[in-house]
Design a protein around this motif. Sequence first.
Motif, PDB file in Angstrom:
ATOM      1  N   SER A  85      41.431  45.381  41.234  1.00  0.00           N
ATOM      2  CA  SER A  85      40.352  44.693  41.895  1.00  0.00           C
ATOM      3  C   SER A  85      39.102  44.012  41.358  1.00  0.00           C
ATOM      4  CB  SER A  85      39.670  45.447  43.023  1.00  0.00           C
ATOM      5  OG  SER A  85      38.874  46.648  42.436  1.00  0.00           O
ATOM      6  N   LYS A  86      38.809  44.636  40.070  1.00  0.00           N
ATOM      7  CA  LYS A  86      37.845  43.825  39.349  1.00  0.00           C
ATOM      8  C   LYS A  86      38.345  42.662  38.814  1.00  0.00           C
ATOM      9  CE  LYS A  86      35.080  48.108  38.521  1.00  0.00           C
ATOM     10  NZ  LYS A  86      34.855  49.112  37.380  1.00  0.00           N
ATOM     11  N   ILE A  87      39.599  42.728  38.130  1.00  0.00           N
ATOM     12  CA  ILE A  87      40.440  41.520  37.823  1.00  0.00           C
ATOM     13  C   ILE A  87      40.549  40.462  38.725  1.00  0.00           C
ATOM     14  CG2 ILE A  87      42.427  40.860  36.736  1.00  0.00           C
ATOM     15  CD1 ILE A  87      42.927  43.629  35.656  1.00  0.00           C
ATOM     16  N   MET A  88      40.896  40.843  39.901  1.00  0.00           N
ATOM     17  CA  MET A  88      41.047  39.867  41.063  1.00  0.00           C
ATOM     18  C   MET A  88      39.808  39.192  41.170  1.00  0.00           C
ATOM     19  SD  MET A  88      43.835  42.018  43.182  1.00  0.00           S
ATOM     20  CE  MET A  88      43.452  41.025  44.684  1.00  0.00           C
ATOM     21  N   ASN A  89      38.571  39.881  41.362  1.00  0.00           N
ATOM     22  CA  ASN A  89      37.333  39.296  41.548  1.00  0.00           C
ATOM     23  C   ASN A  89      37.162  38.450  40.361  1.00  0.00           C
ATOM     24  OD1 ASN A  89      34.736  39.406  42.999  1.00  0.00           O
ATOM     25  ND2 ASN A  89      34.025  40.320  40.900  1.00  0.00           N
ATOM     26  N   GLN A  90      37.382  38.626  39.293  1.00  0.00           N
ATOM     27  CA  GLN A  90      37.022  37.649  38.258  1.00  0.00           C
ATOM     28  C   GLN A  90      37.960  36.106  38.325  1.00  0.00           C
ATOM     29  OE1 GLN A  90      34.834  38.093  35.852  1.00  0.00           O
ATOM     30  NE2 GLN A  90      35.057  36.265  35.067  1.00  0.00           N
ATOM     31  N   THR A  91      39.438  36.630  38.513  1.00  0.00           N
ATOM     32  CA  THR A  91      40.306  35.727  38.458  1.00  0.00           C
ATOM     33  C   THR A  91      40.355  34.814  39.673  1.00  0.00           C
ATOM     34  OG1 THR A  91      42.191  37.044  38.940  1.00  0.00           O
ATOM     35  CG2 THR A  91      41.308  36.778  36.566  1.00  0.00           C
ATOM     36  N   LYS A  92      39.843  35.512  40.927  1.00  0.00           N
ATOM     37  CA  LYS A  92      39.988  35.032  42.334  1.00  0.00           C
ATOM     38  C   LYS A  92      41.541  35.141  42.650  1.00  0.00           C
ATOM     39  CE  LYS A  92      35.869  34.284  42.266  1.00  0.00           C
ATOM     40  NZ  LYS A  92      35.069  35.452  42.256  1.00  0.00           N
ATOM     41  N   HIS A  93      42.236  35.888  42.197  1.00  0.00           N
ATOM     42  CA  HIS A  93      43.694  36.152  42.474  1.00  0.00           C
ATOM     43  C   HIS A  93      43.487  36.930  43.924  1.00  0.00           C
ATOM     44  CE1 HIS A  93      45.317  35.668  38.455  1.00  0.00           C
ATOM     45  NE2 HIS A  93      46.075  34.871  39.045  1.00  0.00           N
ATOM     46  N   LYS A  94      44.318  36.550  45.101  1.00  0.00           N
ATOM     47  CA  LYS A  94      44.400  37.237  46.283  1.00  0.00           C
ATOM     48  C   LYS A  94      45.153  38.541  46.399  1.00  0.00           C
ATOM     49  CE  LYS A  94      41.979  33.689  48.184  1.00  0.00           C
ATOM     50  NZ  LYS A  94      40.773  33.742  47.301  1.00  0.00           N
ATOM     51  N   THR A  95      46.139  38.900  45.380  1.00  0.00           N
ATOM     52  CA  THR A  95      47.149  39.982  45.459  1.00  0.00           C
ATOM     53  C   THR A  95      47.296  40.564  44.343  1.00  0.00           C
ATOM     54  OG1 THR A  95      49.185  38.885  45.199  1.00  0.00           O
ATOM     55  CG2 THR A  95      48.169  38.837  47.660  1.00  0.00           C
TER      56      THR A  95
END
Length: 119
Positions: A85-95
């Motif tokens: 979830s932290k990586i997704m917050n940074q990269t803006k990946h959705k899944t």
Amino acid sequence: MFFAPDRRTCPVRAGKEWLELLQAHGHSTGPLFVSFRRAQRLSTRRLNTDSLNLLVQHYLGRKFTAHSLRASFVTIAKLKGVDDSKIMNQTKHKTTAMIRRYTRIDNVRQPNAAQENGL
């Protein structure tokens, strides 16, 4: 905002210095990453993806692209045990499926040289 320990590899410091350079050349609005004109003068034109890939390849080699930088970020974050979830917050990946796709090693928990080097 946090600063990396090594000034040479700190993205926050690099970003601040780039903004100062842009402002010193009269760029207070417009794209963040711009191309250069002849004689190394800054233009107001947005840096396009082809130019960015050429820059990455110039400094890192022909097998790399700008996309490689994003995949490397995800892989290193996974190696360090960062939550998806932290990586997704940074990269803006959705899944999380995309995070798994961007992770460039099969088993990010296996001992490896990157971990030994503190990366």
